[in-house]
Scaffold this active site. Structure first.
Site, short mmCIF file in Angstrom:
data_model
loop_
_atom_site.label_atom_id
_atom_site.label_comp_id
_atom_site.label_asym_id
_atom_site.label_seq_id
_atom_site.Cartn_x
_atom_site.Cartn_y
_atom_site.Cartn_z
CG ASP A 215 -2.01 1.06 1.13
OD1 ASP A 215 -2.45 1.38 0.02
OD2 ASP A 215 -2.41 1.60 2.19
CB SER A 239 -6.14 2.99 -0.56
OG SER A 239 -4.77 3.29 -0.43
CD GLN A 289 -3.70 1.57 -3.36
OE1 GLN A 289 -3.20 2.68 -3.50
NE2 GLN A 289 -3.46 0.79 -2.31
#
Length: 297
Positions: A215, A239, A289
């Site tokens: 991440d 995110s 992502q």
């Protein structure tokens, strides 16, 4: 889940390293797993942490020998560092080779993340893979904290509290890492990373730590052609969803190369893609992502 959920059992990660406390759950009524508040100075929970914890909760529910090969998560709302997180695992199926799980992460009555994960018993088979880029060795690159330290005086408070701390990872940027007034550049970059602490030998533990690290940085790769830095005072980012596929065995406490690109950014969203290679060139994971990149007018 009542706030006074009774303590029953602590499990999952009993090794001694700085991340272990994130994966020591207490089991309450209905099999709900509770993670203690992390505390600290952050304004909100780091998404990679909740992703890794949800994966750990799913891992606990499958038979030994079945490892995650994919997980897909949606970040529903920002989590708080001063409240515990309750993970509810739904056992969708257990077949001869695969197991499917769904996880909901809540703080009180608020849903903060959903995750679907699939697990597979290892099988032999032929291999083809992408080639690892030709990049400098991690030991020939400066530690990332040097670039971060130079940028700290120019960061807004919500960035400062995240980066002015030890995140538990040794990170080495391949390309120059500009934190203030970056030049426009192609939407590509690479980082070496590994955990600072030695981990145990459970492959699931290493999957959790790769999920945690995946991440970092990927969301902002799409900002490079726009000349926007993640430390920009007018940037609001978060995110939205995250997908991760595990391909081959690896250790997260040994050097991994995270290569990222972004095919698109626009409409206040950006898409990042990543591949993770072991130091010996094996492709061990793939990442995708999408995130919010909202600029203040």
């Amino acid at each position: 889940m009542p706030r006074d959920m009774p303590k029953r059992e602590s499990f999952v990660d009993e090794t001694d390293h700085r991340f272990a406390h994130l994966f020591r759950f207490e089991e309450g009524d209905g099999g709900v797993l509770r993670a203690a508040p992390t505390g600290g100075p952050l304004f909100r929970l780091f998404g990679g942490q909740v992703l890794a914890q949800a994966l750990a909760a799913a891992q606990h529910s499958v038979a030994a020998g079945r490892l995650a090969h994919s997980c897909h998560a949606y970040f529903v709302r920002a989590g708080r560092v001063d409240r515990p997180i309750d993970f509810t695992v739904s056992r969708d199926t257990d077949g001869r080779s695969f197991s499917a799980r769904r996880v909901e992460a809540r703080q009180g009555d608020e849903l903060i993340l959903t995750l679907s994960a699939s697990f597979h018993a290892a099988e032999p088979g032929p291999v083809q893979q992408a080639t690892m880029p030709d990049v400098p060795d991690p030991l020939d690159l400066p530690p990332q904290e040097q670039a971060i330290a130079a940028a700290l005086p120019h960061m807004p408070p919500h960035r400062l509290v995240f980066w002015d701390r030890d995140i538990g990872l040794d990170v080495r940027a391949v390309e120059p890492f500009h934190t203030v007034d970056p030049p426009r550049a192609p939407a590509r970059r690479s980082f070496w990373f590994r955990t600072r602490d030695r981990l145990g030998d459970d492959p699931g533990e290493h999957q959790r730590m790769l999920a945690f690290a995946s991440d970092l940085y990927i969301l902002h790769t799409g900002l490079l052609p726009l000349g926007i830095s993640w430390s920009d005072h007018g940037l609001s980012d978060v995110s939205l969803d995250h997908a991760l596929w595990f391909h081959q065995p690896f250790r997260a406490d040994e050097w991994l190369l995270y290569t990222m690109d972004s095919p698109y950014a626009g409409g206040a969203r950006t898409l990042g893609r990543g591949t993770v290679f072991a130091r010996d060139g094996r492709l061990v994971a793939s990442v995708a992502q999408e995130g919010l990149i909202r600029l203040a007018r």
